[in-house]
Design a protein around this motif. Structure first.
Motif, mmCIF file in Angstrom:
data_model
loop_
_atom_site.group_PDB
_atom_site.id
_atom_site.type_symbol
_atom_site.label_atom_id
_atom_site.label_comp_id
_atom_site.label_asym_id
_atom_site.label_seq_id
_atom_site.Cartn_x
_atom_site.Cartn_y
_atom_site.Cartn_z
ATOM 1 N N ARG A 119 0.802 -1.339 0.036
ATOM 2 C CA ARG A 119 0.020 0.084 -0.043
ATOM 3 C C ARG A 119 1.038 1.184 -0.091
ATOM 4 O O ARG A 119 0.642 2.133 -0.904
ATOM 5 C CB ARG A 119 -0.928 0.026 1.398
ATOM 6 N N ILE A 120 1.765 1.234 0.711
ATOM 7 C CA ILE A 120 2.656 2.407 0.945
ATOM 8 C C ILE A 120 3.602 2.522 -0.555
ATOM 9 O O ILE A 120 3.702 3.643 -1.008
ATOM 10 C CB ILE A 120 3.906 2.159 2.135
ATOM 11 N N VAL A 173 9.752 5.050 -1.984
ATOM 12 C CA VAL A 173 8.989 4.635 -0.753
ATOM 13 C C VAL A 173 9.829 5.407 0.478
ATOM 14 O O VAL A 173 9.211 5.758 1.433
ATOM 15 C CB VAL A 173 9.345 3.286 -0.701
ATOM 16 N N THR A 174 11.316 5.405 0.469
ATOM 17 C CA THR A 174 11.737 6.274 1.492
ATOM 18 C C THR A 174 11.333 7.589 1.700
ATOM 19 O O THR A 174 10.803 8.214 2.610
ATOM 20 C CB THR A 174 13.277 6.407 1.206
ATOM 21 N N ASP A 175 11.160 8.286 0.362
ATOM 22 C CA ASP A 175 10.822 9.823 0.782
ATOM 23 C C ASP A 175 9.332 9.885 1.090
ATOM 24 O O ASP A 175 8.863 10.817 1.702
ATOM 25 C CB ASP A 175 11.072 10.434 -0.821
ATOM 26 N N ALA A 194 8.242 11.882 4.377
ATOM 27 C CA ALA A 194 7.302 12.983 4.268
ATOM 28 C C ALA A 194 6.004 12.591 5.014
ATOM 29 O O ALA A 194 5.705 13.516 5.946
ATOM 30 C CB ALA A 194 6.871 13.107 2.920
ATOM 31 N N ALA A 195 5.442 11.510 5.203
ATOM 32 C CA ALA A 195 4.478 11.085 5.850
ATOM 33 C C ALA A 195 4.870 11.052 7.296
ATOM 34 O O ALA A 195 4.002 11.682 8.514
ATOM 35 C CB ALA A 195 3.775 9.704 5.502
ATOM 36 N N ARG A 199 3.271 13.980 10.110
ATOM 37 C CA ARG A 199 2.581 13.441 11.623
ATOM 38 C C ARG A 199 3.292 13.962 12.756
ATOM 39 O O ARG A 199 2.752 14.362 13.646
ATOM 40 C CB ARG A 199 2.483 12.021 11.608
ATOM 41 N N ALA A 200 4.659 13.981 12.581
ATOM 42 C CA ALA A 200 5.383 14.299 13.753
ATOM 43 C C ALA A 200 5.111 15.823 14.073
ATOM 44 O O ALA A 200 4.971 16.334 15.284
ATOM 45 C CB ALA A 200 6.943 14.048 13.682
ATOM 46 N N GLN A 201 4.960 16.718 13.194
ATOM 47 C CA GLN A 201 5.027 17.954 13.304
ATOM 48 C C GLN A 201 3.535 18.337 13.750
ATOM 49 O O GLN A 201 3.305 19.161 14.709
ATOM 50 C CB GLN A 201 4.944 18.871 11.821
#
Length: 94
Positions: free
Chosen positions: A19-20, A31-33, A37-38, A42-44
């Motif tokens: 899915r990712i 996939v790494t980028d 980014a995701a 979410r952390a922010q």
């Protein structure tokens, strides 16, 4: 100039991994980028919920409130008296 690289490893199910990968491909990202980014977004979001930003007038009111002693209300005095009595009687441990 060298750039320090950190590694993050995690396990997931093949379904989630696919899915990712599919979502990353739709955006033209690796996939790494995509994961970076995701996770960063979410952390922010979470960290911004922990930060309180005050306007100048709110800051001034806050500073005044913590710098100005207050007179305890009758209800506060009565509550403190009840707690102290309970402590003296051993009903509450300090």
């Amino acid at each position: 100039m060298s750039v320090a690289v950190g590694h993050v490893h995690f396990r997931t199910t093949p379904e989630i991994k696919q899915r990712i990968a599919d979502a990353a491909a739709l955006l033209g990202q690796s996939v790494t980028d995509f994961i970076e980014a995701a996770a960063t977004e979410r952390a922010q979001q979470i960290l911004s919920q922990q930060t309180l930003v005050l306007t100048d007038s709110e800051r001034d009111r806050f500073i005044k409130a913590i710098d100005t002693p207050f007179e305890p209300t009758p209800a506060l005095l009565k509550g403190a008296e009840r707690v102290m009595r309970a402590v003296r009687e051993g009903a509450l441990d300090t």
